[in-house]
Design a protein around this motif. Structure first.
Motif, PDB file in Angstrom:
ATOM      1  N   ALA A 226       0.827  -1.206   0.000  1.00 57.89           N
ATOM      2  CA  ALA A 226       0.000   0.000   0.000  1.00 57.89           C
ATOM      3  C   ALA A 226       0.863   1.257   0.000  1.00 57.89           C
ATOM      4  O   ALA A 226       0.623   2.188  -0.789  1.00 57.89           O
ATOM      5  CB  ALA A 226      -0.917  -0.007   1.218  1.00 57.89           C
ATOM      6  N   LEU A 227       1.874   1.304   0.859  1.00 54.52           N
ATOM      7  CA  LEU A 227       2.710   2.500   0.971  1.00 54.52           C
ATOM      8  C   LEU A 227       3.524   2.741  -0.295  1.00 54.52           C
ATOM      9  O   LEU A 227       3.675   3.885  -0.742  1.00 54.52           O
ATOM     10  CB  LEU A 227       3.646   2.364   2.178  1.00 54.52           C
ATOM     11  N   VAL A 228       4.041   1.669  -0.880  1.00 56.05           N
ATOM     12  CA  VAL A 228       4.801   1.812  -2.129  1.00 56.05           C
ATOM     13  C   VAL A 228       3.890   2.305  -3.247  1.00 56.05           C
ATOM     14  O   VAL A 228       4.253   3.198  -4.018  1.00 56.05           O
ATOM     15  CB  VAL A 228       5.460   0.471  -2.519  1.00 56.05           C
ATOM     16  N   GLN A 229       2.678   1.751  -3.330  1.00 51.04           N
ATOM     17  CA  GLN A 229       1.753   2.153  -4.389  1.00 51.04           C
ATOM     18  C   GLN A 229       1.359   3.614  -4.267  1.00 51.04           C
ATOM     19  O   GLN A 229       1.341   4.365  -5.247  1.00 51.04           O
ATOM     20  CB  GLN A 229       0.501   1.273  -4.350  1.00 51.04           C
ATOM     21  N   TRP A 230       1.067   4.067  -3.050  1.00 53.75           N
ATOM     22  CA  TRP A 230       0.703   5.475  -2.837  1.00 53.75           C
ATOM     23  C   TRP A 230       1.860   6.396  -3.225  1.00 53.75           C
ATOM     24  O   TRP A 230       1.647   7.431  -3.854  1.00 53.75           O
ATOM     25  CB  TRP A 230       0.325   5.701  -1.380  1.00 53.75           C
ATOM     26  N   SER A 231       3.055   6.002  -2.843  1.00 55.26           N
ATOM     27  CA  SER A 231       4.222   6.830  -3.154  1.00 55.26           C
ATOM     28  C   SER A 231       4.459   6.899  -4.658  1.00 55.26           C
ATOM     29  O   SER A 231       4.708   7.975  -5.214  1.00 55.26           O
ATOM     30  CB  SER A 231       5.469   6.267  -2.456  1.00 55.26           C
ATOM     31  N   MET A 232       4.372   5.759  -5.325  1.00 56.72           N
ATOM     32  CA  MET A 232       4.597   5.736  -6.772  1.00 56.72           C
ATOM     33  C   MET A 232       3.530   6.527  -7.512  1.00 56.72           C
ATOM     34  O   MET A 232       3.826   7.205  -8.504  1.00 56.72           O
ATOM     35  CB  MET A 232       4.643   4.289  -7.268  1.00 56.72           C
ATOM     36  N   ASP A 233       2.297   6.470  -7.044  1.00 54.84           N
ATOM     37  CA  ASP A 233       1.222   7.259  -7.664  1.00 54.84           C
ATOM     38  C   ASP A 233       1.549   8.749  -7.573  1.00 54.84           C
ATOM     39  O   ASP A 233       1.362   9.503  -8.544  1.00 54.84           O
ATOM     40  CB  ASP A 233      -0.114   6.981  -6.979  1.00 54.84           C
ATOM     41  N   SER A 234       2.024   9.177  -6.422  1.00 51.41           N
ATOM     42  CA  SER A 234       2.382  10.589  -6.248  1.00 51.41           C
ATOM     43  C   SER A 234       3.525  10.988  -7.166  1.00 51.41           C
ATOM     44  O   SER A 234       3.495  12.059  -7.792  1.00 51.41           O
ATOM     45  CB  SER A 234       2.771  10.856  -4.785  1.00 51.41           C
ATOM     46  N   LEU A 235       4.531  10.148  -7.272  1.00 47.53           N
ATOM     47  CA  LEU A 235       5.677  10.452  -8.131  1.00 47.53           C
ATOM     48  C   LEU A 235       5.254  10.531  -9.594  1.00 47.53           C
ATOM     49  O   LEU A 235       5.703  11.422 -10.332  1.00 47.53           O
ATOM     50  CB  LEU A 235       6.766   9.391  -7.955  1.00 47.53           C
ATOM     51  N   ARG A 236       4.380   9.630 -10.023  1.00 44.21           N
ATOM     52  CA  ARG A 236       3.909   9.649 -11.416  1.00 44.21           C
ATOM     53  C   ARG A 236       3.114  10.919 -11.712  1.00 44.21           C
ATOM     54  O   ARG A 236       3.235  11.502 -12.799  1.00 44.21           O
ATOM     55  CB  ARG A 236       3.071   8.402 -11.700  1.00 44.21           C
ATOM     56  N   LYS A 237       2.284  11.337 -10.785  1.00 44.67           N
ATOM     57  CA  LYS A 237       1.505  12.563 -10.991  1.00 44.67           C
ATOM     58  C   LYS A 237       2.413  13.775 -11.125  1.00 44.67           C
ATOM     59  O   LYS A 237       2.159  14.675 -11.941  1.00 44.67           O
ATOM     60  CB  LYS A 237       0.522  12.753  -9.839  1.00 44.67           C
ATOM     61  N   VAL A 238       3.481  13.813 -10.350  1.00 45.75           N
ATOM     62  CA  VAL A 238       4.414  14.939 -10.431  1.00 45.75           C
ATOM     63  C   VAL A 238       5.135  14.936 -11.778  1.00 45.75           C
ATOM     64  O   VAL A 238       5.305  15.994 -12.401  1.00 45.75           O
ATOM     65  CB  VAL A 238       5.441  14.884  -9.278  1.00 45.75           C
ATOM     66  N   THR A 239       5.547  13.772 -12.259  1.00 47.29           N
ATOM     67  CA  THR A 239       6.271  13.722 -13.537  1.00 47.29           C
ATOM     68  C   THR A 239       5.361  14.090 -14.712  1.00 47.29           C
ATOM     69  O   THR A 239       5.849  14.616 -15.718  1.00 47.29           O
ATOM     70  CB  THR A 239       6.882  12.329 -13.774  1.00 47.29           C
ATOM     71  N   ARG A 240       4.052  13.828 -14.580  1.00 43.45           N
ATOM     72  CA  ARG A 240       3.129  14.246 -15.648  1.00 43.45           C
ATOM     73  C   ARG A 240       3.040  15.767 -15.711  1.00 43.45           C
ATOM     74  O   ARG A 240       2.944  16.352 -16.795  1.00 43.45           O
ATOM     75  CB  ARG A 240       1.745  13.644 -15.424  1.00 43.45           C
ATOM     76  N   GLU A 241       3.076  16.417 -14.555  1.00 42.52           N
ATOM     77  CA  GLU A 241       2.994  17.874 -14.513  1.00 42.52           C
ATOM     78  C   GLU A 241       4.343  18.532 -14.784  1.00 42.52           C
ATOM     79  O   GLU A 241       4.401  19.660 -15.261  1.00 42.52           O
ATOM     80  CB  GLU A 241       2.473  18.310 -13.138  1.00 42.52           C
TER      81      GLU A 241
END
Length: 309
Positions: A226-241
């Motif tokens: 769960a913690l890894v998935q949440w972190s990776m989701d946040s990182l992906r959103k930042v790279t899109r922006e």
């Protein structure tokens, strides 16, 4: 426009120099006042930003202290249970934890805006040193209590520092996501790894698994996902922006995705789904140490990109 006639007649009686003076008073003074207000607002924002950046700079030292403490307690508790080969490791982690505390304390003291928020808090420092000194003499139950108490105290102090600095309410969405990874997900991953280190080492020492401990290990194993998935989701959103941050953050996400797999596999194969428990506590603690080291490296990358934003 008749109401302007008195003013027009008054201006007409003035000399050219006095007209310039009147113009300066009427228009210049309000502009100067407005400029002063604008500059004051800018200065306030710059000060707030500097405060946030100083708080950001102490996150990795705080995580390093947390990681070292976890390994120290885990090695110490396994040592109490009779694993003589862990004496050298326990002493090494004692020294590295003590050094990590000094680094964090110094990092805060060197930053004028933060000084007094944590490092100068004599009560907190005294409490920490008192608990830390007890680790060498506490029994197994006492170590478990110290472990929970010291990690909770450290997390609480750092959270208070982050809140008072405004770090947790950053107005920029991308910055906020990276800061969330650094101040929430990374500490939780390190805590999960540390708790898994202590409990897993005890299981391997005793070569047995009570139902309550099985539940604890199962929960810890699931928390990683769960913690890894949440972190990776946040990182992906930042790279899109911010595509310019993609190389560093994509690499951090990839490393994050694999950092805890060895621990999860050991929990599954060597503890939860076996009756042999054929792994040494030393080998297991090396897995948790590797994961903690990787966590700190990943956190350093996230910190750097958060500072860029």
């Amino acid at each position: 426009m008749s109401f302007l006639e008195p003013a027009i007649r008054l201006v007409g009686t003035l000399s050219f120099r006095n007209k310039l003076r009147a113009t300066a008073i009427v228009f210049g003074v309000p502009l100067l006042v407005a400029l002063g207000l604008i500059l004051n607002e800018i200065n306030t924002r710059v000060s707030a930003l500097q405060y946030e950046r100083e708080a950001l700079e102490v996150q990795v030292p705080a995580l390093a202290l947390m990681a070292n403490l976890h390994q120290y307690i885990a090695a110490s508790q396994a040592l109490r249970e009779g694993v003589e080969g862990l004496g050298e490791l326990a002493q090494a982690k004692h020294d590295s934890t003590l050094q990590a505390f000094k680094v964090l304390d110094s990092a805060i003291a060197e930053r004028k805006l933060l000084d007094g928020r944590l490092s100068a808090n004599a009560a907190w420092v005294a409490a920490w040193n008192k608990d830390f000194a007890q680790v060498k003499t506490a029994d197994a139950d006492g170590l478990a209590e110290l472990h929970a108490q010291m990690t909770a105290t450290l997390r609480g102090e750092v959270d208070k520092l982050n809140e008072s600095s405004g770090l947790l309410v950053d107005g920029d969405t991308s910055s906020s996501r990276l800061i969330d990874v650094l101040t929430t997900h990374a500490p939780e991953l390190i805590d999960t790894t540390g708790n898994g280190a202590r409990l897993g080492a005890l299981v391997l020492v005793k070569k047995g698994l009570k139902s309550s401990r099985r539940t604890e290990l199962t929960v810890l194993r699931g928390n990683f996902n769960a913690l890894v998935q949440w972190s990776m989701d946040s990182l992906r959103k930042v790279t899109r922006e911010h595509p310019e941050l993609a190389p560093a953050l994509d690499d951090a996400g990839s490393r994050l995705n694999t950092a805890y797999l060895a621990i999860q596999e050991a929990m599954t194969v060597k503890m939860l789904d076996t009756s042999d428990f054929d792994m040494t506590p030393e080998a297991y603690l090396q897995l948790t140490q590797t994961a903690l080291d990787e966590s700190l490296l990943i956190s350093s990358v996230v910190l750097k990109e958060a500072e860029v934003l």
